[in-house]
Design a protein around this motif. Structure first.
Motif, PDB file in Angstrom:
ATOM      1  N   VAL A 282       0.848  -1.199   0.000  1.00  0.00           N
ATOM      2  CA  VAL A 282       0.000   0.000   0.000  1.00  0.00           C
ATOM      3  C   VAL A 282       0.883   1.250   0.000  1.00  0.00           C
ATOM      4  CG1 VAL A 282      -1.798   1.261   1.270  1.00  0.00           C
ATOM      5  CG2 VAL A 282      -1.835  -1.250   1.214  1.00  0.00           C
ATOM      6  N   ARG A 283       0.443   2.286  -0.717  1.00  0.00           N
ATOM      7  CA  ARG A 283       1.170   3.555  -0.775  1.00  0.00           C
ATOM      8  C   ARG A 283       0.319   4.675  -0.146  1.00  0.00           C
ATOM      9  NH1 ARG A 283       5.022   5.665  -4.469  1.00  0.00           N
ATOM     10  NH2 ARG A 283       4.671   3.996  -5.997  1.00  0.00           N
ATOM     11  N   PHE A 284       0.951   5.452   0.755  1.00  0.00           N
ATOM     12  CA  PHE A 284       0.298   6.595   1.387  1.00  0.00           C
ATOM     13  C   PHE A 284       1.006   7.892   0.994  1.00  0.00           C
ATOM     14  CE2 PHE A 284      -0.808   3.138   4.286  1.00  0.00           C
ATOM     15  CZ  PHE A 284      -2.150   3.390   4.542  1.00  0.00           C
ATOM     16  N   PRO A 285       0.273   8.975   0.780  1.00  0.00           N
ATOM     17  CA  PRO A 285       0.918  10.255   0.476  1.00  0.00           C
ATOM     18  C   PRO A 285       1.459  10.917   1.734  1.00  0.00           C
ATOM     19  CG  PRO A 285      -1.457  10.557   0.588  1.00  0.00           C
ATOM     20  CD  PRO A 285      -1.201   9.076   0.785  1.00  0.00           C
ATOM     21  N   ILE A 286       2.567  11.647   1.584  1.00  0.00           N
ATOM     22  CA  ILE A 286       3.145  12.371   2.708  1.00  0.00           C
ATOM     23  C   ILE A 286       3.479  13.792   2.242  1.00  0.00           C
ATOM     24  CG2 ILE A 286       5.551  11.667   2.329  1.00  0.00           C
ATOM     25  CD1 ILE A 286       5.633  11.216   5.467  1.00  0.00           C
ATOM     26  N   ASP A 287       3.337  14.752   3.136  1.00  0.00           N
ATOM     27  CA  ASP A 287       3.387  16.173   2.798  1.00  0.00           C
ATOM     28  C   ASP A 287       4.757  16.765   3.125  1.00  0.00           C
ATOM     29  OD1 ASP A 287       2.964  18.888   2.434  1.00  0.00           O
ATOM     30  OD2 ASP A 287       0.964  18.862   3.337  1.00  0.00           O
ATOM     31  N   HIS A 288       5.464  17.284   2.114  1.00  0.00           N
ATOM     32  CA  HIS A 288       6.809  17.816   2.357  1.00  0.00           C
ATOM     33  C   HIS A 288       6.787  19.134   3.124  1.00  0.00           C
ATOM     34  CE1 HIS A 288       5.823  20.397  -1.096  1.00  0.00           C
ATOM     35  NE2 HIS A 288       6.785  21.184  -0.667  1.00  0.00           N
ATOM     36  N   LYS A 294      -0.253  13.211   4.451  1.00  0.00           N
ATOM     37  CA  LYS A 294      -1.104  14.221   3.809  1.00  0.00           C
ATOM     38  C   LYS A 294      -2.574  13.856   3.976  1.00  0.00           C
ATOM     39  CE  LYS A 294      -1.529  16.818  -0.505  1.00  0.00           C
ATOM     40  NZ  LYS A 294      -1.198  18.097   0.149  1.00  0.00           N
ATOM     41  N   GLU A 295      -3.316  14.714   4.630  1.00  0.00           N
ATOM     42  CA  GLU A 295      -4.717  14.437   4.941  1.00  0.00           C
ATOM     43  C   GLU A 295      -5.656  14.866   3.819  1.00  0.00           C
ATOM     44  OE1 GLU A 295      -5.261  16.563   8.552  1.00  0.00           O
ATOM     45  OE2 GLU A 295      -4.497  14.948   9.812  1.00  0.00           O
ATOM     46  N   SER A 296      -6.786  14.156   3.743  1.00  0.00           N
ATOM     47  CA  SER A 296      -7.884  14.528   2.861  1.00  0.00           C
ATOM     48  C   SER A 296      -8.875  15.397   3.632  1.00  0.00           C
ATOM     49  CB  SER A 296      -8.577  13.272   2.330  1.00  0.00           C
ATOM     50  OG  SER A 296      -7.676  12.474   1.587  1.00  0.00           O
ATOM     51  N   ALA A 297      -9.935  15.826   2.956  1.00  0.00           N
ATOM     52  CA  ALA A 297     -10.906  16.731   3.574  1.00  0.00           C
ATOM     53  C   ALA A 297     -11.593  16.111   4.780  1.00  0.00           C
ATOM     54  CB  ALA A 297     -11.936  17.158   2.533  1.00  0.00           C
ATOM     55  N   ASP A 298     -11.667  14.775   4.843  1.00  0.00           N
ATOM     56  CA  ASP A 298     -12.346  14.120   5.966  1.00  0.00           C
ATOM     57  C   ASP A 298     -11.451  13.964   7.190  1.00  0.00           C
ATOM     58  OD1 ASP A 298     -10.633  12.125   5.129  1.00  0.00           O
ATOM     59  OD2 ASP A 298     -12.190  10.609   4.805  1.00  0.00           O
ATOM     60  N   GLY A 299     -10.218  14.470   7.121  1.00  0.00           N
ATOM     61  CA  GLY A 299      -9.319  14.399   8.266  1.00  0.00           C
ATOM     62  C   GLY A 299      -8.472  13.152   8.323  1.00  0.00           C
ATOM     63  N   TYR A 300      -8.644  12.234   7.371  1.00  0.00           N
ATOM     64  CA  TYR A 300      -7.822  11.031   7.292  1.00  0.00           C
ATOM     65  C   TYR A 300      -6.794  11.163   6.165  1.00  0.00           C
ATOM     66  CZ  TYR A 300     -11.169   8.332  10.154  1.00  0.00           C
ATOM     67  OH  TYR A 300     -11.964   7.865  11.165  1.00  0.00           O
ATOM     68  N   THR A 301      -5.715  10.422   6.286  1.00  0.00           N
ATOM     69  CA  THR A 301      -4.823  10.180   5.156  1.00  0.00           C
ATOM     70  C   THR A 301      -5.272   8.889   4.504  1.00  0.00           C
ATOM     71  OG1 THR A 301      -2.940  11.259   6.208  1.00  0.00           O
ATOM     72  CG2 THR A 301      -2.462   9.714   4.430  1.00  0.00           C
ATOM     73  N   HIS A 302      -5.673   8.961   3.243  1.00  0.00           N
ATOM     74  CA  HIS A 302      -6.099   7.768   2.513  1.00  0.00           C
ATOM     75  C   HIS A 302      -4.985   7.316   1.584  1.00  0.00           C
ATOM     76  CE1 HIS A 302     -10.402   7.789   3.653  1.00  0.00           C
ATOM     77  NE2 HIS A 302     -10.225   9.100   3.751  1.00  0.00           N
ATOM     78  N   ALA A 303      -4.811   6.011   1.490  1.00  0.00           N
ATOM     79  CA  ALA A 303      -3.821   5.472   0.566  1.00  0.00           C
ATOM     80  C   ALA A 303      -4.165   5.868  -0.865  1.00  0.00           C
ATOM     81  CB  ALA A 303      -3.745   3.960   0.698  1.00  0.00           C
ATOM     82  N   THR A 304      -3.144   5.946  -1.708  1.00  0.00           N
ATOM     83  CA  THR A 304      -3.338   6.312  -3.109  1.00  0.00           C
ATOM     84  C   THR A 304      -3.126   5.134  -4.059  1.00  0.00           C
ATOM     85  OG1 THR A 304      -1.031   7.051  -3.217  1.00  0.00           O
ATOM     86  CG2 THR A 304      -2.722   8.722  -2.735  1.00  0.00           C
ATOM     87  N   GLU A 305      -2.465   4.079  -3.587  1.00  0.00           N
ATOM     88  CA  GLU A 305      -2.318   2.843  -4.354  1.00  0.00           C
ATOM     89  C   GLU A 305      -2.361   1.672  -3.387  1.00  0.00           C
ATOM     90  OE1 GLU A 305       0.520   2.457  -7.875  1.00  0.00           O
ATOM     91  OE2 GLU A 305       1.401   4.138  -6.776  1.00  0.00           O
ATOM     92  N   ALA A 306      -2.917   0.543  -3.839  1.00  0.00           N
ATOM     93  CA  ALA A 306      -2.938  -0.664  -3.021  1.00  0.00           C
ATOM     94  C   ALA A 306      -3.053  -1.874  -3.945  1.00  0.00           C
ATOM     95  CB  ALA A 306      -4.099  -0.643  -2.036  1.00  0.00           C
ATOM     96  N   TYR A 307      -2.264  -2.907  -3.651  1.00  0.00           N
ATOM     97  CA  TYR A 307      -2.229  -4.097  -4.485  1.00  0.00           C
ATOM     98  C   TYR A 307      -2.194  -5.351  -3.625  1.00  0.00           C
ATOM     99  CZ  TYR A 307      -0.654  -0.589  -7.827  1.00  0.00           C
ATOM    100  OH  TYR A 307      -0.557   0.533  -8.604  1.00  0.00           O
TER     101      TYR A 307
END
Length: 390
Positions: A282-288, A294-307
């Motif tokens: 699984v890949r998660f975004p991170i904020d430099h 990196k959070e989404s509007a719902d306050g969670y960090t959602h993965a951007t890829e998963a296999y």
């Protein structure tokens, strides 16, 4: 101001969600793409006790810790014979042979900053979990001064969790996680927490503590602070708590690595399963900008890829320009392998590419080196491979 995560607490039900059925990849086929947004992280508050311990303990810089290195690795006779090997070193004898501590995760100052250095220094970081008797001493991290690759010097630093004790005083205790994978990002050192998500440790608050007693931890009756005879501690600042949605089985955060070749930067998480059934990457975004997930509007960090990969015994994984590289072990008697795959092809197995007992992977971008390490006593190596070899 950055959100501290969702307003509602994570329910127990969210952590034991019913397992959704996902078919295995067909033989020779690409990995099965999963709904990435079903995997998420929630940021917790920054630990307020850190500020109080700053007043009680002398703060040390990362360069100061490296300069105080009290152990020396060796390159003489140290040959893990990894595929595409370009560098390697071994721990000094006591660390190579101990059964009390097992090395797991690896990172470098090239993760922390794209320049490859932190406060002007070049270093590697290796996490070890405690496997000895008595009190669980948690996790130590080797700060390896890698300015001279032929003679790397290092010092172990204990990870601690600050808290307020029963007397209302600032204190700390061991961090009892497996630390199967680590990465640095800016001033944070992140550790995977197998079922919990991630722990973040703040490198701006390295503290020097009293030494001389391997049994003592935290604040003592005389007001001194000890850490099992380690001279420095690194405090846990935050948790990033894992959960899933839509009936997806919770993810085992077995390891972790930073991918600076993605846009934006991201974190790769592989899931260990001995026979590989259902194992995922699984890949998660991170904020430099703030060095946090990196959070989404719902306050969670959602993965951007998963296999779903079904790769057996995944111990570590990273990604370089869209290609995933996975470290897989084969027990204490056989050499480990490297698997490669992309969103549309693989996995391809490179059998015996690593020595016995491989663990985490980390890409050192400026040098184009893929770093790995092994865990078994007496057979412990730290080594770099050419990614192009795979």
């Amino acid at each position: 101001m950055r959100s501290r995560g969702p307003l509602c607490a994570l329910s127990a039900l969210s952590l034991v969600a019913a397992v959704s059925v996902v078919s295995a990849p067909a033989a020779g086929a690409a990995p099965v793409t999963l709904t990435a947004s079903d995997f998420r992280l929630a940021e917790g508050a920054y630990n307020p006790v850190i500020a109080k311990l700053d007043d009680a303990l002398p703060n040390a810089s990362l360069p100061a810790v490296l300069d105080s290195a009290n152990r020396t690795g060796t390159t003489s006779g140290c040959d893990p014979s990894a595929t595409g090997q370009v560098a390697a070193f071994c721990w000094q004898s006591g660390d190579n042979g101990t059964a009390d501590w097992y090395p797991q995760g690896i990172s470098s100052t090239a993760d922390a900053y794209g320049s490859g250095t932190y406060e002007g220094r070049t270093a590697l970081f290796v996490s070890w979990y405690y496997n000895g008797s008595g009190t669980n001493k948690g996790v130590r991290v080797s700060f390896v001064d890698y300015a001279t690759p032929s003679a790397p010097k290092y010092r172990h630093v204990l990870l601690v969790e600050p808290y307020t004790n029963s007397a209302g005083l600032p204190d700390f205790r061991p961090v009892t996680v497996h630390a199967g994978g680590i990465f640095t990002y800016g001033h944070y050192l992140y550790s995977a927490d197998t079922w919990g998500g991630f722990r973040a440790f703040d490198l701006r608050h390295l503290w020097r503590v009293s030494t001389g007693d391997e049994s003592k931890i935290g604040r003592q009756s005389d007001g001194s602070y000890h850490a099992f005879n380690y001279a420095y501690v690194l405090p846990q600042a935050q948790k990033f708590t894992a959960s899933t949605t839509n009936g997806v089985a919770r993810l085992r955060y077995s390891a972790a690595s930073l991918d600076r070749t993605s846009s934006p930067d991201s974190v790769i998480v592989p899931e260990y399963n001995a026979d590989g059934t259902g194992s995922r990457v699984v890949r998660f975004p991170i904020d430099h900008t703030d060095r946090k997930f990196k959070e989404s509007a719902d306050g969670y960090t959602h993965a951007t890829e998963a296999y779903r990969t079904d790769i057996a015994s995944m111990q570590g994984a990273t990604a370089i320009n869209g290609q995933f590289l996975v470290s897989a072990s084969a027990g204490s008697g056989s050499r480990g392998s490297v698997y490669t795959f992309t969103a549309s092809s693989g996995p391809a197995k490179h059998s015996g590419a690593q020595p016995i007992g491989p663990e985490d992977l980390s890409y050192r971008g400026p040098q184009q080196q893929l770093w790995g390490l092994t865990e078994y006593p007496g057979k412990r190596y730290v080594y770099a491979m050419r990614p192009s070899a795979f």
